[in-house]
Design a protein around this motif. Sequence first.
Motif, PDB file in Angstrom:
ATOM      1  N   ASP A  91      -3.608  36.818 -60.539  1.00  0.00           N
ATOM      2  CA  ASP A  91      -4.917  37.413 -60.295  1.00  0.00           C
ATOM      3  C   ASP A  91      -4.774  38.789 -59.645  1.00  0.00           C
TER       4      ASP A  91
ATOM      5  N   SER B 290      -1.749  41.136 -56.876  1.00  0.00           N
ATOM      6  CA  SER B 290      -0.460  41.063 -56.197  1.00  0.00           C
ATOM      7  C   SER B 290      -0.404  42.094 -55.089  1.00  0.00           C
TER       8      SER B 290
ATOM      9  N   VAL C 116       1.573  37.003 -46.072  1.00  0.00           N
ATOM     10  CA  VAL C 116       0.187  36.514 -45.933  1.00  0.00           C
ATOM     11  C   VAL C 116      -0.160  36.667 -44.461  1.00  0.00           C
TER      12      VAL C 116
ATOM     13  N   LEU D 242      -3.903  40.759 -47.551  1.00  0.00           N
ATOM     14  CA  LEU D 242      -4.124  39.348 -47.883  1.00  0.00           C
ATOM     15  C   LEU D 242      -4.239  38.608 -46.553  1.00  0.00           C
TER      16      LEU D 242
ATOM     17  N   LEU E 188      -5.042  32.805 -47.528  1.00  0.00           N
ATOM     18  CA  LEU E 188      -5.279  32.214 -48.834  1.00  0.00           C
ATOM     19  C   LEU E 188      -5.474  30.729 -48.550  1.00  0.00           C
TER      20      LEU E 188
ATOM     21  N   GLU F 228      -5.390  26.578 -54.425  1.00  0.00           N
ATOM     22  CA  GLU F 228      -5.070  28.006 -54.343  1.00  0.00           C
ATOM     23  C   GLU F 228      -3.559  28.101 -54.273  1.00  0.00           C
TER      24      GLU F 228
ATOM     25  N   PHE G 206       0.273  30.771 -54.812  1.00  0.00           N
ATOM     26  CA  PHE G 206       0.921  32.067 -55.038  1.00  0.00           C
ATOM     27  C   PHE G 206       2.369  31.860 -55.468  1.00  0.00           C
TER      28      PHE G 206
ATOM     29  N   TYR H  11       6.087  33.914 -55.023  1.00  0.00           N
ATOM     30  CA  TYR H  11       6.731  34.982 -54.249  1.00  0.00           C
ATOM     31  C   TYR H  11       8.215  35.043 -54.589  1.00  0.00           C
TER      32      TYR H  11
ATOM     33  N   VAL I 212      -0.955  36.256 -56.356  1.00  0.00           N
ATOM     34  CA  VAL I 212      -1.940  35.185 -56.160  1.00  0.00           C
ATOM     35  C   VAL I 212      -2.293  34.635 -57.535  1.00  0.00           C
TER      36      VAL I 212
ATOM     37  N   THR J  99      -4.274  32.768 -60.597  1.00  0.00           N
ATOM     38  CA  THR J  99      -5.610  32.449 -61.100  1.00  0.00           C
ATOM     39  C   THR J  99      -5.745  30.926 -61.170  1.00  0.00           C
TER      40      THR J  99
ATOM     41  N   ALA K  90       1.235  26.192 -53.112  1.00  0.00           N
ATOM     42  CA  ALA K  90      -0.183  25.989 -53.415  1.00  0.00           C
ATOM     43  C   ALA K  90      -0.739  24.888 -52.526  1.00  0.00           C
TER      44      ALA K  90
END
Length: 294
Positions: free
Chosen positions: A21, A23, A41, A46, A49, A210, A212, A214, A238, A240, A260
Amino acid sequence: MAQAARSIPTTSSLAFDRSIDRSMRGTRTSDGAGVKLTRVVGTPLLRRLDPFLMLDEFRSDEPEDYLAGFPDHPHRGFETITYMIAGRFRHRDNRGNEGILAAGGAQWMTAGRGIVHSEMPEQEEGLVHGFQLWLNLPRKDKMCEPSYRDLQSEDIPRVTLPGGSVVRVLGGAVGDVTGPISGRATEPIYLDVELAPGGSAELAVPSGHEGFVYPFHGDVVVGPPGRERALARGELGVLTSGDGVRLRAKDAAARALVVAGKPLGEPIVQYGPFVMTTPEEVEQAVRDFQAGRF
Ligand code: FE2
């Protein structure tokens, strides 16, 4: 208990249709008594999340970057997961727990109603590389009894995927292999995905989570055909929505975290290491800490 790498079948009805979505890169900062680290994060780029509050990467072979460590400090209202790629840290807390966190191992600490601990390097030279993730607790669990688990490298199951990629499952599941970090309302997934050159991995990430990706070694390509997006080392993507994610390495090996969790959707009021849902609860946390009630 040692666990051999396992292979899982390829059959799946999932679309693995999550892509990137947005970065961003982390910010160099220091924390504790002066440990240099990259906050990925928990920065203006950001902030959070949900359910994740913070991700730090510490990586240095310069002792002056890490020797100061993280002397005694409190936490309330959330959990920390510290995962070491290289190097050793010793942790101690005010409840009498102590342990060594070594390469390939993790510490899962639930601060609950309050803990005071230290996290100090157990080496004077050489590479230290690891991550600390802050995972929020739901309001109903914020004042639970504190607990922690030391997970040695051999406690973390490894799964070999078709094509030879290896996934270390700290939390969540890959096929029928479940990681030790479990039993939380946020249903956290925490995977360390090691891709061979040209290798790929298809990983279930339940819709509604949710998450990500990395990369911390090499570059990875993320997403289904037609919506692929490359992420460079140190660039957090991140995800979608979708039911899973596909990762692919180009012509060089790569390694990435895939993290997640189920969002809590609750208010977050944070003052440093106290993460609650109202200002009054944070004020109470400060008073309890100052009065020695942790
Ligand atoms: Fe801490």
